[in-house]
Design a protein around this motif. Structure first.
Motif, PDB file in Angstrom:
ATOM      1  N   ALA A  49      -8.494   3.620  -0.843  1.00 38.38           N
ATOM      2  CA  ALA A  49      -7.237   3.069  -1.344  1.00 38.38           C
ATOM      3  C   ALA A  49      -6.106   3.290  -0.342  1.00 38.38           C
ATOM      4  O   ALA A  49      -5.305   2.384  -0.090  1.00 38.38           O
ATOM      5  N   ILE A  50      -6.048   4.472   0.260  1.00 38.17           N
ATOM      6  CA  ILE A  50      -4.997   4.765   1.244  1.00 38.17           C
ATOM      7  C   ILE A  50      -5.161   3.886   2.477  1.00 38.17           C
ATOM      8  O   ILE A  50      -4.191   3.319   2.987  1.00 38.17           O
ATOM      9  N   ILE A  51      -6.389   3.746   2.965  1.00 40.21           N
ATOM     10  CA  ILE A  51      -6.641   2.887   4.134  1.00 40.21           C
ATOM     11  C   ILE A  51      -6.274   1.443   3.815  1.00 40.21           C
ATOM     12  O   ILE A  51      -5.668   0.745   4.639  1.00 40.21           O
ATOM     13  N   THR A  52      -6.605   0.990   2.602  1.00 41.05           N
ATOM     14  CA  THR A  52      -6.277  -0.377   2.202  1.00 41.05           C
ATOM     15  C   THR A  52      -4.768  -0.602   2.189  1.00 41.05           C
ATOM     16  O   THR A  52      -4.279  -1.633   2.658  1.00 41.05           O
TER      17      THR A  52
ATOM     18  N   VAL B  17      -2.483   1.030   3.940  1.00 40.35           N
ATOM     19  CA  VAL B  17      -1.989   1.047   5.320  1.00 40.35           C
ATOM     20  C   VAL B  17      -2.268  -0.283   6.010  1.00 40.35           C
ATOM     21  O   VAL B  17      -1.390  -0.858   6.663  1.00 40.35           O
ATOM     22  N   VAL B  18      -3.485  -0.790   5.858  1.00 37.34           N
ATOM     23  CA  VAL B  18      -3.844  -2.067   6.483  1.00 37.34           C
ATOM     24  C   VAL B  18      -3.025  -3.204   5.877  1.00 37.34           C
ATOM     25  O   VAL B  18      -2.542  -4.088   6.596  1.00 37.34           O
ATOM     26  N   ALA B  19      -2.836  -3.182   4.561  1.00 38.15           N
ATOM     27  CA  ALA B  19      -2.050  -4.231   3.914  1.00 38.15           C
ATOM     28  C   ALA B  19      -0.602  -4.204   4.404  1.00 38.15           C
ATOM     29  O   ALA B  19      -0.005  -5.258   4.638  1.00 38.15           O
ATOM     30  N   LEU B  20      -0.034  -3.020   4.562  1.00 33.49           N
ATOM     31  CA  LEU B  20       1.335  -2.927   5.076  1.00 33.49           C
ATOM     32  C   LEU B  20       1.433  -3.445   6.512  1.00 33.49           C
ATOM     33  O   LEU B  20       2.402  -4.118   6.865  1.00 33.49           O
ATOM     34  N   ALA B  21       0.431  -3.152   7.326  1.00 29.77           N
ATOM     35  CA  ALA B  21       0.430  -3.638   8.705  1.00 29.77           C
ATOM     36  C   ALA B  21       0.340  -5.168   8.725  1.00 29.77           C
ATOM     37  O   ALA B  21       1.081  -5.832   9.465  1.00 29.77           O
ATOM     38  N   ILE B  22      -0.538  -5.726   7.915  1.00 23.86           N
ATOM     39  CA  ILE B  22      -0.681  -7.184   7.866  1.00 23.86           C
ATOM     40  C   ILE B  22       0.592  -7.822   7.330  1.00 23.86           C
ATOM     41  O   ILE B  22       1.052  -8.843   7.842  1.00 23.86           O
ATOM     42  N   PHE B  23       1.194  -7.207   6.298  1.00 21.92           N
ATOM     43  CA  PHE B  23       2.437  -7.725   5.749  1.00 21.92           C
ATOM     44  C   PHE B  23       3.537  -7.724   6.811  1.00 21.92           C
ATOM     45  O   PHE B  23       4.297  -8.691   6.932  1.00 21.92           O
ATOM     46  N   GLY B  24       3.600  -6.648   7.593  1.00 20.24           N
ATOM     47  CA  GLY B  24       4.595  -6.584   8.666  1.00 20.24           C
ATOM     48  C   GLY B  24       4.381  -7.666   9.704  1.00 20.24           C
ATOM     49  O   GLY B  24       5.342  -8.280  10.177  1.00 20.24           O
TER      50      GLY B  24
END
Length: 58
Positions: A31-34, A36-43
């Motif tokens: 869940a934490i990795i997801t 982080v990756v979602a925030l990076a993609i959103f950025g």
């Protein structure tokens, strides 16, 4: 005799508890990795849309 049965039951319960604990821990790590990756993609998406919006106003 009862001490042997008690030891076997204790091992079975401990095995189940450890299995549940590792399942919860692995779920939290995923869940934490997801997130982080979602925030990076959103950025990246937000930055991409911002640069395209700047190009349109020029």
């Amino acid at each position: 005799m009862w001490s042997i049965i008690g030891a076997i039951i204790a091992v079975i319960i401990a095995w189940w508890v450890v299995n549940v604990a590792f399942s919860i821990a692995w779920f939290l790590v995923k869940a934490i990795i997801t997130v982080v990756v979602a925030l990076a993609i959103f950025g990246l998406i937000k930055a991409s849309l911002k640069s395209k919006d700047r190009d349109r106003t020029r």
